[in-house]
Design a protein around this motif. Structure first.
Motif, short mmCIF file in Angstrom:
data_model
loop_
_atom_site.label_atom_id
_atom_site.label_comp_id
_atom_site.label_asym_id
_atom_site.label_seq_id
_atom_site.Cartn_x
_atom_site.Cartn_y
_atom_site.Cartn_z
N GLY A 1 97.47 73.12 61.11
CA GLY A 1 98.90 73.25 60.81
C GLY A 1 99.33 74.63 60.35
O GLY A 1 100.51 74.99 60.46
N THR A 2 98.40 75.43 59.83
CA THR A 2 98.74 76.76 59.36
C THR A 2 99.05 77.69 60.53
O THR A 2 98.33 77.72 61.51
N VAL B 1 99.43 75.37 53.48
CA VAL B 1 98.58 76.35 54.16
C VAL B 1 97.11 76.05 53.90
O VAL B 1 96.74 75.45 52.89
N ALA B 2 96.28 76.49 54.83
CA ALA B 2 94.83 76.33 54.67
C ALA B 2 94.35 77.11 53.45
O ALA B 2 94.82 78.22 53.19
N ASP C 1 89.06 75.34 52.70
CA ASP C 1 89.13 75.03 54.13
C ASP C 1 88.47 76.15 54.96
O ASP C 1 87.92 75.89 56.03
N LYS C 2 88.54 77.35 54.46
CA LYS C 2 87.94 78.49 55.16
C LYS C 2 86.45 78.27 55.38
O LYS C 2 85.88 78.76 56.36
N ALA D 1 87.96 91.01 54.85
CA ALA D 1 88.67 92.10 54.18
C ALA D 1 90.05 91.70 53.69
O ALA D 1 90.53 92.21 52.68
N TYR D 2 90.71 90.79 54.41
CA TYR D 2 92.10 90.46 54.10
C TYR D 2 92.24 89.00 53.69
O TYR D 2 91.46 88.15 54.08
N SER D 3 93.29 88.72 52.92
CA SER D 3 93.54 87.37 52.45
C SER D 3 94.43 86.62 53.43
O SER D 3 95.58 87.01 53.66
N LEU D 4 93.91 85.55 54.01
CA LEU D 4 94.68 84.72 54.93
C LEU D 4 94.65 83.25 54.54
O LEU D 4 95.12 82.39 55.28
N PHE D 5 94.10 82.97 53.35
CA PHE D 5 93.95 81.59 52.87
C PHE D 5 94.43 81.48 51.43
O PHE D 5 94.28 82.42 50.65
#
Length: 327
Positions: free
Chosen positions: A145-146, A81-82, A86-87, A47-51
């Motif tokens: 590292g993120t 950031v990843a 990478d996800k 649902a949310y953007s983390l990448f």
């Protein structure tokens, strides 16, 4: 036919095991691959953007804050950031861990996984350019590292402070006989507690097998549709909140322009998406008694629907998603 497929599966399993266990130093490893079941992920991670949506190296993503959920993502400058590519590694790992739990094979180190790169690539596909070793090592380095700070909860629990996607990783390789280049044989990684709770919780959703072939914005639109469409047929979200959910750092005009060809291509598996343009929006709202002098791009509805149930006759009659609603 089924017997033949089973034999192929066993042969592939054997090949995968031999790939990782062909040297004495690796004999102690017990493989968690191949992945046999569905590819899935925690709903919040859909649902949310983390990448990041770009392969450009960036130190942070725009802070997401809708008044209920807040997400901050940052990384060292030399790591970045990843990314959404990478996800794919994280999705694969979450799916493997979930499968281990379902089969009753959880060990004392719950988030630790050993798997072959060939099985990872079988699921997520291969990317062109560069050595496989460098690409996988780069992905793992960014995942470790993120740093993420968020009030999103997983497995019914939350935590303060920051966490990384993975806490540790090791790549197993051998040198090519001709060129001496490192060739990845397999890898070990340890998922963070936050991700482990997500993988073992009751909030997982499956992915379409076509997901990994999508472009970054298509992937995000698919995940948003998947996360919010539970039993309903359709929903809509205003364009500016959608931009933030997708994770785009473009201004609203550029984001809307970028969406055009994506929606026209209609490659999002299982879901249709369209923007309600200003003229249609004004016409419907005026017919309902609203007085509208000007329609802002930020307010334009973006409609999502299940393709197998057809596009709704009007966006105004379907639920609006503002926060974490499931329709």
């Amino acid at each position: 036919m089924e017997r033949g497929n089973g034999m192929d599966d066993r042969k592939n399993d054997k090949n995968n095991a031999e790939e990782l266990l062909d040297r004495p130093v690796q004999l102690a490893l017990r493989l968690d691959s191949p992945l046999r079941g569905d590819v899935n992920n925690d709903r919040a991670l859909m649902a949310y953007s983390l990448f990041g949506l770009s392969k450009d190296k960036v130190e942070s993503l725009p802070t997401y804050d809708d008044g209920k959920v807040k997400i901050e993502v940052r990384a060292p400058r030399d790591v970045g950031v990843a990314t959404i590519w990478d996800k794919s590694v994280l999705i694969y790992a979450v799916s493997l861990l979930r499968e281990k739990m379902a089969e009753g094979k959880m060990g004392p180190e719950v988030g630790k996984l050993h798997f072959t790169t060939s099985d990872l690539q079988r699921i997520v596909g291969k990317t062109a350019g560069g050595s496989a070793y460098d690409k996988i090592e780069g992905a793992l380095e960014r995942l470790q590292g993120t740093q993420i700070k968020t009030n999103l909860e997983t497995g019914g629990e939350g935590e303060t402070g920051a966490f990384s996607w993975i806490s540790d990783y090791k790549l197993l390789y051998r040198r090519g006989k001709k060129d001496g280049e490192r060739q990845v044989r397999g890898l070990t990684l340890v998922l963070s507690n936050w991700v482990v709770r997500a993988a073992l919780g009751n909030n997982l959703l499956t992915y379409s097998e076509d997901y990994f072939a999508l472009k970054p914005i298509e992937k995000r639109l698919y995940e948003i549709a998947r996360a919010h469409l539970g039993h309903g047929n359709a929903f809509w979200m205003a364009l500016e909140p959608l931009r933030k959910r997708v994770g785009s750092d473009n201004d609203l005009r550029k984001f809307k322009n970028a969406l055009g060809p994506v929606l026209q291509a209609d490659r999002i598996p299982g879901y249709g998406v369209r923007i309600v343009e200003a003229a249609e929006y004004k016409e419907i709202m005026t017919a309902r008694g609203a007085s509208i002098a000007r329609v802002l791009n930020a307010d334009l509805p973006v409609v999502f629907w299940r393709k197998d149930r057809g596009e709704p006759s009007s966006w105004i009659d379907v639920p609006k998603v503002e926060y974490d609603e499931v329709v």
